[in-house]
Design an enzyme around this catalytic site. Structure first.
Site, PDB file in Angstrom:
ATOM      1  CG  ASP A 121      -2.172   0.823   1.077  1.00  0.00           C
ATOM      2  OD1 ASP A 121      -2.041   2.036   0.819  1.00  0.00           O
ATOM      3  OD2 ASP A 121      -3.271   0.265   1.200  1.00  0.00           O
ATOM      4  CG  ASN A 122       0.099   4.534  -2.701  1.00  0.00           C
ATOM      5  OD1 ASN A 122      -0.961   4.263  -2.126  1.00  0.00           O
ATOM      6  ND2 ASN A 122       0.155   5.172  -3.851  1.00  0.00           N
ATOM      7  NE  ARG A 190     -14.006   3.192  -1.143  1.00  0.00           N
ATOM      8  CZ  ARG A 190     -14.836   4.099  -0.660  1.00  0.00           C
ATOM      9  NH1 ARG A 190     -15.594   4.818  -1.466  1.00  0.00           N
ATOM     10  NH2 ARG A 190     -14.916   4.284   0.636  1.00  0.00           N
ATOM     11  CG  ASN A 208      -3.683   5.072  -8.353  1.00  0.00           C
ATOM     12  OD1 ASN A 208      -2.503   4.961  -8.040  1.00  0.00           O
ATOM     13  ND2 ASN A 208      -4.668   4.553  -7.625  1.00  0.00           N
ATOM     14  CB  THR A 234     -17.203  -1.552  -9.391  1.00  0.00           C
ATOM     15  OG1 THR A 234     -18.410  -1.010  -8.882  1.00  0.00           O
ATOM     16  CG2 THR A 234     -16.869  -0.869 -10.703  1.00  0.00           C
ATOM     17  CB  SER A 269     -18.015   8.043 -12.079  1.00  0.00           C
ATOM     18  OG  SER A 269     -17.343   6.878 -11.625  1.00  0.00           O
ATOM     19  CE1 TYR A 271     -13.349   2.781  -8.482  1.00  0.00           C
ATOM     20  CE2 TYR A 271     -15.743   2.983  -8.561  1.00  0.00           C
ATOM     21  CZ  TYR A 271     -14.606   2.258  -8.241  1.00  0.00           C
ATOM     22  OH  TYR A 271     -14.724   1.007  -7.700  1.00  0.00           O
ATOM     23  CG  HIS A 272     -18.433   3.454 -11.430  1.00  0.00           C
ATOM     24  ND1 HIS A 272     -18.850   4.614 -10.804  1.00  0.00           N
ATOM     25  CD2 HIS A 272     -18.758   2.441 -10.586  1.00  0.00           C
ATOM     26  CE1 HIS A 272     -19.401   4.298  -9.634  1.00  0.00           C
ATOM     27  NE2 HIS A 272     -19.361   2.997  -9.469  1.00  0.00           N
ATOM     28  CE  LYS A 275     -12.441  -0.587  -9.203  1.00  0.00           C
ATOM     29  NZ  LYS A 275     -11.399  -1.303  -8.486  1.00  0.00           N
ATOM     30  CB  ALA A 328     -25.831   4.441  -0.362  1.00  0.00           C
ATOM     31  CG  ASN A 330     -20.944   2.010   5.582  1.00  0.00           C
ATOM     32  OD1 ASN A 330     -21.687   1.163   6.068  1.00  0.00           O
ATOM     33  ND2 ASN A 330     -19.735   1.729   5.124  1.00  0.00           N
ATOM     34  CE1 TYR A 345     -26.486  12.684  -2.128  1.00  0.00           C
ATOM     35  CE2 TYR A 345     -25.233  11.316  -3.651  1.00  0.00           C
ATOM     36  CZ  TYR A 345     -25.294  12.090  -2.506  1.00  0.00           C
ATOM     37  OH  TYR A 345     -24.160  12.260  -1.742  1.00  0.00           O
TER      38      TYR A 345
HETATM   39  P1  NAD Z   1      -9.928   2.216   0.065  1.00  0.00           P
HETATM   40  O1  NAD Z   1      -9.695   3.522  -0.592  1.00  0.00           O
HETATM   41  O2  NAD Z   1     -10.370   2.189   1.481  1.00  0.00           O
HETATM   42  O3  NAD Z   1      -8.605   1.322  -0.060  1.00  0.00           O
HETATM   43  C1  NAD Z   1      -7.786   1.321  -1.185  1.00  0.00           C
HETATM   44  C2  NAD Z   1      -6.353   1.185  -0.710  1.00  0.00           C
HETATM   45  O4  NAD Z   1      -5.493   1.140  -1.847  1.00  0.00           O
HETATM   46  C3  NAD Z   1      -5.900   2.372   0.135  1.00  0.00           C
HETATM   47  O5  NAD Z   1      -5.302   1.931   1.335  1.00  0.00           O
HETATM   48  C4  NAD Z   1      -4.900   3.101  -0.762  1.00  0.00           C
HETATM   49  O6  NAD Z   1      -3.887   3.750  -0.020  1.00  0.00           O
HETATM   50  C5  NAD Z   1      -4.369   1.971  -1.631  1.00  0.00           C
HETATM   51  N1  NAD Z   1      -3.892   2.397  -2.953  1.00  0.00           N
HETATM   52  C6  NAD Z   1      -4.525   3.165  -3.870  1.00  0.00           C
HETATM   53  N2  NAD Z   1      -3.753   3.341  -4.948  1.00  0.00           N
HETATM   54  C7  NAD Z   1      -2.603   2.660  -4.718  1.00  0.00           C
HETATM   55  C8  NAD Z   1      -1.413   2.471  -5.467  1.00  0.00           C
HETATM   56  N3  NAD Z   1      -1.231   3.024  -6.673  1.00  0.00           N
HETATM   57  N4  NAD Z   1      -0.426   1.711  -4.939  1.00  0.00           N
HETATM   58  C9  NAD Z   1      -0.572   1.137  -3.707  1.00  0.00           C
HETATM   59  N5  NAD Z   1      -1.677   1.297  -2.955  1.00  0.00           N
HETATM   60  C10 NAD Z   1      -2.687   2.044  -3.464  1.00  0.00           C
HETATM   61  O7  NAD Z   1     -10.957   1.438  -0.876  1.00  0.00           O
HETATM   62  P2  NAD Z   1     -11.879   0.182  -0.524  1.00  0.00           P
HETATM   63  O8  NAD Z   1     -13.225   0.688  -0.197  1.00  0.00           O
HETATM   64  O9  NAD Z   1     -11.179  -0.698   0.395  1.00  0.00           O
HETATM   65  O10 NAD Z   1     -11.967  -0.496  -1.954  1.00  0.00           O
HETATM   66  C11 NAD Z   1     -11.009  -1.469  -2.315  1.00  0.00           C
HETATM   67  C12 NAD Z   1     -11.290  -1.950  -3.738  1.00  0.00           C
HETATM   68  O11 NAD Z   1     -12.595  -2.509  -3.792  1.00  0.00           O
HETATM   69  C13 NAD Z   1     -11.239  -0.837  -4.764  1.00  0.00           C
HETATM   70  O12 NAD Z   1     -10.610  -1.311  -5.929  1.00  0.00           O
HETATM   71  C14 NAD Z   1     -12.683  -0.538  -5.036  1.00  0.00           C
HETATM   72  O13 NAD Z   1     -12.850  -0.081  -6.343  1.00  0.00           O
HETATM   73  C15 NAD Z   1     -13.342  -1.883  -4.817  1.00  0.00           C
HETATM   74  N6  NAD Z   1     -14.739  -1.749  -4.375  1.00  0.00           N
HETATM   75  C16 NAD Z   1     -15.047  -1.110  -3.201  1.00  0.00           C
HETATM   76  C17 NAD Z   1     -16.385  -1.003  -2.819  1.00  0.00           C
HETATM   77  C18 NAD Z   1     -16.813  -0.293  -1.552  1.00  0.00           C
HETATM   78  O14 NAD Z   1     -18.030  -0.151  -1.333  1.00  0.00           O
HETATM   79  N7  NAD Z   1     -15.887   0.150  -0.705  1.00  0.00           N
HETATM   80  C19 NAD Z   1     -17.383  -1.567  -3.630  1.00  0.00           C
HETATM   81  C20 NAD Z   1     -17.030  -2.200  -4.813  1.00  0.00           C
HETATM   82  C21 NAD Z   1     -15.692  -2.298  -5.181  1.00  0.00           C
HETATM   83  N1  USQ Z   2     -26.567   7.918  -3.010  1.00  0.00           N
HETATM   84  C1  USQ Z   2     -27.603   8.662  -2.462  1.00  0.00           C
HETATM   85  N2  USQ Z   2     -27.324   9.369  -1.337  1.00  0.00           N
HETATM   86  C2  USQ Z   2     -26.100   9.357  -0.732  1.00  0.00           C
HETATM   87  C3  USQ Z   2     -25.061   8.580  -1.309  1.00  0.00           C
HETATM   88  C4  USQ Z   2     -25.327   7.876  -2.450  1.00  0.00           C
HETATM   89  O1  USQ Z   2     -28.716   8.687  -2.963  1.00  0.00           O
HETATM   90  O2  USQ Z   2     -25.924  10.039   0.283  1.00  0.00           O
HETATM   91  C5  USQ Z   2     -26.842   7.117  -4.229  1.00  0.00           C
HETATM   92  C6  USQ Z   2     -25.922   7.431  -5.402  1.00  0.00           C
HETATM   93  O3  USQ Z   2     -26.425   8.498  -6.167  1.00  0.00           O
HETATM   94  C7  USQ Z   2     -25.886   6.113  -6.138  1.00  0.00           C
HETATM   95  C8  USQ Z   2     -26.047   5.080  -5.040  1.00  0.00           C
HETATM   96  O4  USQ Z   2     -26.556   5.775  -3.910  1.00  0.00           O
HETATM   97  O5  USQ Z   2     -26.978   6.005  -6.994  1.00  0.00           O
HETATM   98  C9  USQ Z   2     -24.745   4.397  -4.657  1.00  0.00           C
HETATM   99  O6  USQ Z   2     -23.800   5.405  -4.362  1.00  0.00           O
HETATM  100  P1  USQ Z   2     -22.541   5.107  -3.403  1.00  0.00           P
HETATM  101  O7  USQ Z   2     -21.837   6.388  -3.153  1.00  0.00           O
HETATM  102  O8  USQ Z   2     -22.978   4.310  -2.252  1.00  0.00           O
HETATM  103  O9  USQ Z   2     -21.696   4.104  -4.312  1.00  0.00           O
HETATM  104  P2  USQ Z   2     -20.843   4.354  -5.624  1.00  0.00           P
HETATM  105  O10 USQ Z   2     -20.538   5.754  -5.893  1.00  0.00           O
HETATM  106  O11 USQ Z   2     -21.480   3.570  -6.731  1.00  0.00           O
HETATM  107  O12 USQ Z   2     -19.452   3.664  -5.257  1.00  0.00           O
HETATM  108  C10 USQ Z   2     -19.318   2.672  -4.245  1.00  0.00           C
HETATM  109  C11 USQ Z   2     -17.827   2.544  -3.964  1.00  0.00           C
HETATM  110  C12 USQ Z   2     -17.124   2.078  -5.231  1.00  0.00           C
HETATM  111  C13 USQ Z   2     -17.772   0.813  -5.753  1.00  0.00           C
HETATM  112  C14 USQ Z   2     -19.278   0.983  -5.941  1.00  0.00           C
HETATM  113  C15 USQ Z   2     -19.973  -0.319  -6.235  1.00  0.00           C
HETATM  114  O13 USQ Z   2     -17.295   3.794  -3.536  1.00  0.00           O
HETATM  115  O14 USQ Z   2     -15.752   1.850  -4.952  1.00  0.00           O
HETATM  116  O15 USQ Z   2     -17.187   0.467  -6.974  1.00  0.00           O
HETATM  117  O16 USQ Z   2     -19.846   1.447  -4.698  1.00  0.00           O
HETATM  118  S1  USQ Z   2     -21.305  -0.121  -7.388  1.00  0.00           S
HETATM  119  O17 USQ Z   2     -22.172   0.941  -6.883  1.00  0.00           O
HETATM  120  O18 USQ Z   2     -21.972  -1.365  -7.485  1.00  0.00           O
HETATM  121  O19 USQ Z   2     -20.697   0.305  -8.632  1.00  0.00           O
END
Ligand code: NAD
Ligand code: USQ
Length: 483
Positions: A121-122, A190, A208, A234, A269, A271-272, A275, A328, A330, A345
């Site tokens: 991790d960085n 993410r 990244n 995702t 987005s 971000y998405h 992926k 959402a 959380n 939203y």
């Molecule tokens: P997070 O941001 O909490 O953790 C990501 C970690 O990766 C961090 O500790 C960050 O420092 C590290 N990182 C980022 N870029 C890096 C790099 N270039 N080199 C080394 N380390 C790096 O995110 P998370 O919520 O734990 O999500 C983890 C993965 O799961 C992500 O790929 C995210 O897209 C995917 N994901 C998360 C969710 C969610 O709801 N949290 C849902 C679906 C998918």
């Molecule tokens: N939303 C609300 N109110 C809020 C927050 C979110 O209505 O306060 C809505 C958003 O508009 C969206 C949905 O809830 O339609 C989900 O949003 P989110 O912020 O919970 O999730 P998202 O942006 O999609 O991203 C999160 C993670 C991402 C992961 C993704 C899985 O941050 O890393 O890839 O969930 S998924 O949604 O299946 O693509």
């Protein structure tokens, strides 16, 4: 056996793209980060220890922080001794992004299950918080203290490599040093809102995520061809099509011919989209080089507690509730706890797949224990239940009432560009077939997440709750998020 090499050596986190400024170097024990005109932050690195027999470059290796005398004294706890995984040779799992939300919980879970675990991790996620003035609801320890505490409780060592997977030299050294049999890649930017703040964050996110993943693929090809890549994708890659979402592939009949093809992607987005690009690159290298890979298209994760993070407060996981990194359900639990109306939203019909963080760690373990074949690009949809945002708000309102909290909901103008009323039916049977036992969102589970939110509600900065990033207003100019 790990041994102490220095308490003040030099590590550099390489700078890339606009995100990493020239100051982003660790010199001695001090690290400074400055970017986008926002706050400068720093943290200390102490007691660098490496695995002498494996490491080749001092600058890449950074393992446990336990004083050696204390390490020698610790013994495995009874909880950990009766758990083992199959196979005579221990599996060596490299967890990229192991300091993050999903990665930390997974690292502990696999370590407890007797896998040899290394975190790469960085620490950039911690820096985003400092740049944007955000903080986890739960207090989180430094990665060094986390690993030290884990060792003192369980006797188990987690190796630590601090560095950026976009730096191929660093990544190569970690591969040569740790020799992973599986790599779980969580290490990406993410947040969809973060990627939509401005041009530089959009570019940073794609650079990244896409370059990091390509580097991982090259590292596997070069150093560890048998290694199984488990990559976090995702559900958002698919978007919200008006037909059922399949697990990765769809069979199409067209003009009298039939083929099974990757399911169409409609990400919403930068971000998405990163992926989607990752998935294409991984699929290509499975075909071209025979890489074995599992793409876990994960839904939105909720909750914070796992059996392992519950073992000590220094093992607590992060819990994001702000408008950029908070997700959402959380967010809704924290909003309820502090008496803020739930921020739905737009119309609130946005439907997504959700899962408990305890199921994230279970799914990753199942994927590792049942690896893809050489050359196979396998896709699993990783979620357990579907909810619309309105349904989540109703569930949190009901759970709040049980705790005596009067929860209100507001409709916030949607900062995103997304369908607010749509069909959604996504398949998710492959992990269940492998043995996933889901933790479904019951009343008691929601109570427990709400209780965590109530416990730490004094740490909530209510100014961070409303969304601050608009999909339509994204521009070139660096935007500083107001603290
Ligand atoms: P997070 O941001 O909490 O953790 C990501 C970690 O990766 C961090 O500790 C960050 O420092 C590290 N990182 C980022 N870029 C890096 C790099 N270039 N080199 C080394 N380390 C790096 O995110 P998370 O919520 O734990 O999500 C983890 C993965 O799961 C992500 O790929 C995210 O897209 C995917 N994901 C998360 C969710 C969610 O709801 N949290 C849902 C679906 C998918
Ligand atoms: N939303 C609300 N109110 C809020 C927050 C979110 O209505 O306060 C809505 C958003 O508009 C969206 C949905 O809830 O339609 C989900 O949003 P989110 O912020 O919970 O999730 P998202 O942006 O999609 O991203 C999160 C993670 C991402 C992961 C993704 C899985 O941050 O890393 O890839 O969930 S998924 O949604 O299946 O693509």
């Amino acid at each position: 056996m790990a041994h102490l090499i220095s308490t003040s050596c030099s590590i550099s986190i390489p700078s890339r793209s606009n995100f990493c400024s020239k100051e982003q170097n660790i010199v001695g024990t001090k690290v400074s980060f400055a970017s986008f005109g926002s706050q400068v932050s720093s943290f200390s690195l102490k007691k660098l220890i490496h695995r002498g027999e494996r490491s080749q470059r001092v600058c890449t290796i950074h393992a446990t922080t336990l004083p050696l005398t204390e390490e020698a004294k610790t013994q495995p706890s009874s909880a950990s001794t009766n758990i083992s995984h199959e196979g005579s040779k221990k599996k060596r799992v490299m967890i990229i992004g192991g300091d993050g939300y999903c990665g930390w919980a997974t690292a502990l879970h696999l370590s407890k299950k007797n896998y040899e675990v290394a975190i790469v991790d960085n620490l950039v996620r911690r820096n985003f918080d400092q740049q944007l003035g955000l903080d986890s609801l739960t207090p989180i320890s430094s990665i060094h203290n986390r690993i030290r505490r884990w060792k003192s409780i369980t006797g188990k060592t987690i190796d630590l490599y601090i560095g950026d997977v976009c730096d191929f030299e660093f990544l190569s050294e970690t591969f040569k040093s740790f020799e992973p049999t599986s790599v779980v890649h969580f290490g990406e930017q993410r947040s969809a809102p973060y990627s939509m703040i401005d041009r530089s964050r959009a570019v940073y996110t794609q650079h990244n995520n896409v370059i990091g993943t390509i580097n991982v693929l090259f590292a596997i090809k070069e150093y560890s061809e048998e290694c199984h890549l488990v990559k976090l994708g995702t559900m958002g890659e698919y978007g919200t099509p008006n037909i059922d979402i399949e697990e990765g592939y769809i069979t199409i009949n067209h003009n009298g011919r039939s083929d099974t093809l990757p399911y169409p992607k409609q990400a919403s987005s930068f971000y998405h989209l990163s992926k989607v690009h990752d998935s294409n690159n991984i699929a290509f290298t499975c075909k071209a080089w025979g890489i074995r890979a599992t793409d876990l298209n994960q839904g939105v994760v909720y909750g914070v507690r796992t059996d392992e993070t519950d073992m000590h407060e220094e093992l607590y996981n992060r819990f994001d509730y702000d408008g950029i990194f908070g997700t959402a359900l959380n967010r809704f639990c924290v909003q309820a706890a502090v008496g803020h109306p739930l921020t739905v939203y737009g119309k609130g019909g946005q439907t997504r797949g959700y899962l408990d963080i305890r199921d994230t760690v279970q799914c990753v373990e199942l994927a590792i224990a049942n690896p893809a074949q050489q050359g196979e690009f396998r896709v699993f949809n990783q979620f357990t239940e579907q909810f619309s945002v309105n349904e989540l708000a109703a569930l949190v309102t009901k759970a709040g009432a049980k705790l005596g909290i009067d929860v209100k909901t507001i409709s916030v103008p949607n900062p995103r560009v997304e369908a607010e009323e749509h069909y959604y039916n996504a398949k998710h049977s492959k992990l269940t077939e492998l043995g996933l036992k889901p933790h479904l969102l019951s009343d008691s589970l929601l109570d427990s997440v709400l209780n965590i939110a109530v416990k730490f509600k004094d740490r909530v900065d209510t100014k961070q709750i409303m969304p601050s990033v608009s999909w339509k207003k994204i521009g070139v100019k660096p935007k500083t998020i107001a603290a």
